[in-house]
Design an enzyme around this catalytic site. Sequence first.
Site, PDB file in Angstrom:
ATOM      1  N   ARG C  79      -6.062   8.677  -0.863  1.00 46.77           N
ATOM      2  CA  ARG C  79      -6.146   7.216  -1.409  1.00 46.77           C
ATOM      3  C   ARG C  79      -7.507   6.683  -1.428  1.00 46.77           C
ATOM      4  O   ARG C  79      -7.906   5.644  -1.624  1.00 46.77           O
ATOM      5  CB  ARG C  79      -5.259   6.281  -0.944  1.00 46.77           C
ATOM      6  CG  ARG C  79      -3.686   6.637  -0.938  1.00 46.77           C
ATOM      7  CD  ARG C  79      -2.706   5.696  -0.478  1.00 46.77           C
ATOM      8  NE  ARG C  79      -1.343   5.970  -0.586  1.00 46.77           N
ATOM      9  CZ  ARG C  79      -0.511   6.140  -1.744  1.00 46.77           C
ATOM     10  NH1 ARG C  79      -1.145   5.694  -2.775  1.00 46.77           N
ATOM     11  NH2 ARG C  79       0.689   6.670  -2.001  1.00 46.77           N
ATOM     12  N   ASP C 110      -3.347   3.375 -11.409  1.00 41.71           N
ATOM     13  CA  ASP C 110      -4.057   2.121 -11.475  1.00 41.71           C
ATOM     14  C   ASP C 110      -5.461   2.321 -10.612  1.00 41.71           C
ATOM     15  O   ASP C 110      -6.550   2.104 -11.334  1.00 41.71           O
ATOM     16  CB  ASP C 110      -3.323   0.991 -10.864  1.00 41.71           C
ATOM     17  CG  ASP C 110      -2.744   0.177 -11.826  1.00 41.71           C
ATOM     18  OD1 ASP C 110      -2.573   0.539 -12.810  1.00 41.71           O
ATOM     19  OD2 ASP C 110      -2.385  -1.165 -11.376  1.00 41.71           O
ATOM     20  N   ASP C 137       5.213   1.937 -14.336  1.00 42.25           N
ATOM     21  CA  ASP C 137       4.849   0.530 -14.469  1.00 42.25           C
ATOM     22  C   ASP C 137       3.356   0.226 -15.292  1.00 42.25           C
ATOM     23  O   ASP C 137       2.871  -0.542 -14.815  1.00 42.25           O
ATOM     24  CB  ASP C 137       4.803  -0.293 -13.124  1.00 42.25           C
ATOM     25  CG  ASP C 137       3.823   0.509 -12.342  1.00 42.25           C
ATOM     26  OD1 ASP C 137       3.364   1.447 -12.548  1.00 42.25           O
ATOM     27  OD2 ASP C 137       3.614  -0.083 -11.240  1.00 42.25           O
ATOM     28  N   ARG C 179       7.958  -1.133  -5.248  1.00 37.90           N
ATOM     29  CA  ARG C 179       7.365  -2.441  -4.738  1.00 37.90           C
ATOM     30  C   ARG C 179       7.293  -3.613  -5.465  1.00 37.90           C
ATOM     31  O   ARG C 179       7.918  -4.608  -5.196  1.00 37.90           O
ATOM     32  CB  ARG C 179       6.067  -2.148  -4.111  1.00 37.90           C
ATOM     33  CG  ARG C 179       6.056  -0.994  -2.705  1.00 37.90           C
ATOM     34  CD  ARG C 179       5.625  -1.400  -1.612  1.00 37.90           C
ATOM     35  NE  ARG C 179       6.010  -0.661  -0.739  1.00 37.90           N
ATOM     36  CZ  ARG C 179       5.103   0.488  -0.447  1.00 37.90           C
ATOM     37  NH1 ARG C 179       3.914   0.523  -0.952  1.00 37.90           N
ATOM     38  NH2 ARG C 179       5.202   1.412   0.640  1.00 37.90           N
TER      39      ARG C 179
END
Lengths: 349, 349, 349, 349
Positions: C79, C110, C137, C179
């Site tokens: 990450r 993203d 998403d 989430r």
Amino acid sequence: MAEVRRVGMLTGGGDAPGLNGVIRAVTMKCAGEYGYDVAGIRLGWKGLLDPKEGDIFPLKVDDVRYILQEGGTILGSSRTNPYKREGDAEKVVRNMEQNGIDALVAIGGDDTLGVARRLHDEFGIRVVGCPKTIDNDLSATDTTFGYDTAVSIATEAIDRIRTTAKSHERIIVVEIMGRHAGWITWGAGMAGAANVTLIPEVEPDLDAVADLFKKRAERGEPWGIVAVSEGVTIGEEYITQTAERDEFGHVRLGGIGETLAGELKERTGIDTRHVVLGHLQRGGTPTAYDRILSTRYGLRAAEAVRDGEWGKMVALRGNDIVLVSLAEATEETKTVPRELYDDLATFFG
Amino acid sequence: MAEVRRVGMLTGGGDAPGLNGVIRAVTMKCAGEYGYDVAGIRLGWKGLLDPKEGDIFPLKVDDVRYILQEGGTILGSSRTNPYKREGDAEKVVRNMEQNGIDALVAIGGDDTLGVARRLHDEFGIRVVGCPKTIDNDLSATDTTFGYDTAVSIATEAIDRIRTTAKSHERIIVVEIMGRHAGWITWGAGMAGAANVTLIPEVEPDLDAVADLFKKRAERGEPWGIVAVSEGVTIGEEYITQTAERDEFGHVRLGGIGETLAGELKERTGIDTRHVVLGHLQRGGTPTAYDRILSTRYGLRAAEAVRDGEWGKMVALRGNDIVLVSLAEATEETKTVPRELYDDLATFFG
Amino acid sequence: MAEVRRVGMLTGGGDAPGLNGVIRAVTMKCAGEYGYDVAGIRLGWKGLLDPKEGDIFPLKVDDVRYILQEGGTILGSSRTNPYKREGDAEKVVRNMEQNGIDALVAIGGDDTLGVARRLHDEFGIRVVGCPKTIDNDLSATDTTFGYDTAVSIATEAIDRIRTTAKSHERIIVVEIMGRHAGWITWGAGMAGAANVTLIPEVEPDLDAVADLFKKRAERGEPWGIVAVSEGVTIGEEYITQTAERDEFGHVRLGGIGETLAGELKERTGIDTRHVVLGHLQRGGTPTAYDRILSTRYGLRAAEAVRDGEWGKMVALRGNDIVLVSLAEATEETKTVPRELYDDLATFFG
Amino acid sequence: MAEVRRVGMLTGGGDAPGLNGVIRAVTMKCAGEYGYDVAGIRLGWKGLLDPKEGDIFPLKVDDVRYILQEGGTILGSSRTNPYKREGDAEKVVRNMEQNGIDALVAIGGDDTLGVARRLHDEFGIRVVGCPKTIDNDLSATDTTFGYDTAVSIATEAIDRIRTTAKSHERIIVVEIMGRHAGWITWGAGMAGAANVTLIPEVEPDLDAVADLFKKRAERGEPWGIVAVSEGVTIGEEYITQTAERDEFGHVRLGGIGETLAGELKERTGIDTRHVVLGHLQRGGTPTAYDRILSTRYGLRAAEAVRDGEWGKMVALRGNDIVLVSLAEATEETKTVPRELYDDLATFFG
């Protein structure tokens, strides 16, 4: 006898899910724990009879750590048998010597283990056997690895096919592996809830089978599944179908699945189809059961090497992995006993 | 026009995973929410043409609540077409009247929807269509339900077969459904990483295919997988194999899988086998994708009934379920475009 | 601008089934067809920010041929975000130069794509993006790879759990990933036929949920399944359960699955349990759908590199893979629209 | 003693894949072949202790023909034990009489079979037992049905999770069922190739486990899988983690999976996560193995009823289904022997 330094390992005959589990366990125990060199031998006896470059190669723990999930065999396989041609067995023995292989783990079926046994008996080769056949037809062991995977695949196929049979009001004949022993068909027929199961051990009664489907039709279920071993045969006198005669009047008989489908259609008037599972049944990732069994076989085979238990084979008895003599192991084919077949009859119809 | 009170529903043609998803959604929305009576009609148009006792029966919410996971169709199916015999269409219309069915949800392929369209156009029957074909060859919709399940099953088969091909150094030809359109084979060839994929839309070049496997063999991989649609044909001039000629010198050609296996063996010298997936591909529990798509189709079809959108068919466009005219829907077969096939070429070899 | 010679490729963020499909297709097309050098970069931006020995390495066709079936990413992921610390972005650019990487394929969500976009906009880095999130998403694409696999796994879990719920007359709450967006839960709730599905986009009404299960109990089905996204929250005022208070009177709230199970038990009197699927949902072999989608993404990304379409991202629109600007791609989160959620309501109960 | 006319059947305790297989076989043999009435009893002993309307109902062949594939139990289950309250056992006996049930097939674990045994010994109830526990911890039988399915599910979970662990360079702890016996974890740890497996039978050495993962990291694999039984405990003196202490300084310990993940993270510096498989492990369609075993159990139990072998239980010994006394059956818990656990050690690391 000189100490064992280098252990060769080969896989022969048809592949079976779990072979890599044995290879992994033998390598990790022999190389990782006992400190032997392990040599992978490619393509069964072929790799010892006529080794090409790279056909005999070092197997390290790092090569096998993650192969348990893989179907097939990383060593490759063949049906080469060094007892089929004069002088070949001697060549195998010589190649073992030249490559410094002073013990052998042979993983295979009747044929492969038969060679292993003769090499041991005739040349004093230090060999440990590991039984492999998805057919489950070895009397020396309760179960062979690969069998559970084959039954699972065939069962899943029957599960899938049932909805089509029902929706289209058809009989579907599923042809399953097993030339001489009906174990896979027996298992899949029971687990898949086939309406009839036919195995080579018991002569089929086509009229009885047809009657059963007629009765199903009468009670509102004009459909069903037949599980049949490829090795089932039907006496020519029972062949009535005409549909597939060619211009010369010859009946073109395919496999038993196709033949049986034609006969049942003829006798019942119900649209009947067939599926041949074929190679689907022996490949792919092994079931958990076969991963465990093959791993335990491999561990025990490695211990047998350490203990110098030559001429022996690993086998499952109840929950235990034991050693039996290779002689005993290759003696007898285990077919489905009549009482196990009769167990299925409760569910016929 | 009189208000709709009783909505009939039927499924025609070959079964496809997801049919029960449509039936469930239509019933739960039409009966559960809108308050219509829903009548299940058995065996496609057959159940309207010549209804036997119980062939037209009330479908309640409780009958369908738990059927989403089931393959096949709880209504049964047939290939009966009331436009094949004079007077049959009129009989269908009459039986609808007599059974108080004043609207119809017809779930099926080209054939079933073509009948639906003519009944609507010629008799003013209030009909909503829902496309069904695992072949995915309808131009009016991005995807049809059943297709994803069929591709998944064929892909899993290739996954299984690969380990055997590799272990035995064989080519294995996997024959996959698709007479006119190669969609399933295209999908499974891509997802299963077949070494070559052949579809009816593109003429096969056997020599090129053989060369590719020879190159694989040269770089140390004398094995591979060919995915081939059942509808692929090979010009007779390319047939070279001799193995299967019968006593009269006739070549006994089986399906394309068998033929192709023979040809590749002949041309490459590599042991080549074949598997025919057949009925395995259309049955069993639908994938999550097909459960969702069929459910959404059913919901939209129910809304179309409520809104009186007769002569329309549900279709997927991007993420949306839309209505298109039945005329448009049954116009054109969607085959695999050349550029999609060429995408596969990157992975050939 | 100098010609592209060496194309780097990295994967960032959480892993998703299909990553190896993209890596394989990009490598086979870029290296195998176009003749670029392809450099694999380990652990996302970390491998460019602070490359350790072996973190930037040549990717050959032979390295990727057989990875389509594997979950995860052979490049590893992290990450790390070079825009979180001053000077890091410059370091990334410098390391690209020093390693001769003159174009980049960035595969990620993203965060990863946002970095790619800024490197392109601020430093003129030649970058092509490929969207990756199992959460589905991203508004710029109809679907993301990994989503279908996640939905499939969660659906299979619900299928399994239902038989236990029914046999023991229990409610079982299945907590599913998501989430901020409820896509996976929406899909699995529909495909798994959950009795209630709760997603972050729609405030849950616990009393209504409890009533629904009471009604089920009244009609003889005192059991059921709730599918709930991990991101669903319940206002503290609705928390009534007392079972889990500790010695200090503090309510020990676990995740939403546990909390919800407690609340439903309290409100319905029905024994209620929960399961958290967690990491199960993102690993393992991708579905056929995700293998195809990821392969097509990779092919199109490779073409974009060849065509110099910098600053663009691949996306699915209908059946087509298109290019959209990275700017557009990372703009908006796509949540489940109300009307899609309402589709589920037909099946609640 | 009067002849047996009506045979009751009940399932008690936690559900296990295969229960319906037993129910089907008992019903088809007892009702279909022997001509007994078979009475299904709902919810275990509860249905005999306090039968509500419909809790004791006729089971026909047609009710069970297609249930082999279904998980759970069509009879429902409960943990009601009539020996927990004075007078309840007598009530059970009375209800049997009033409902004309003159023999009983009791399918369940320790608890259920213990009741069966006492009813037989104390009241002369004619009872045949069938062992059921996915935990595989009954010494009287080689294997129990449900165990193979549970191991398969846990193995598949480990397969899935491995790719995530590797891609993210994490340790993932998989918590598997088994309070007192580690069989499922042992099986899944072996079949899933976990890097470490911990079971209740052997005290865990956290430092050794941590060292093993440090060594993996040193050789370039800073990731791995731990399979741990829910029943494993860690002495408080070994708990070092601080991350999860609450405001009062209390360590909030979740299950062993969570605790262990915290400890390993603390000791190794490697990001460590956990997954709790929970209810996933006991539901869903049984494996072929469990379908066969449960069917064979059911057939043998039916024969025992016919032969009046009261107070006995069916059991697997090698490939045979035998009868053992209920006394013997419920005597001893079978835990994983040390040498089987040590087999796993070859693969640790």
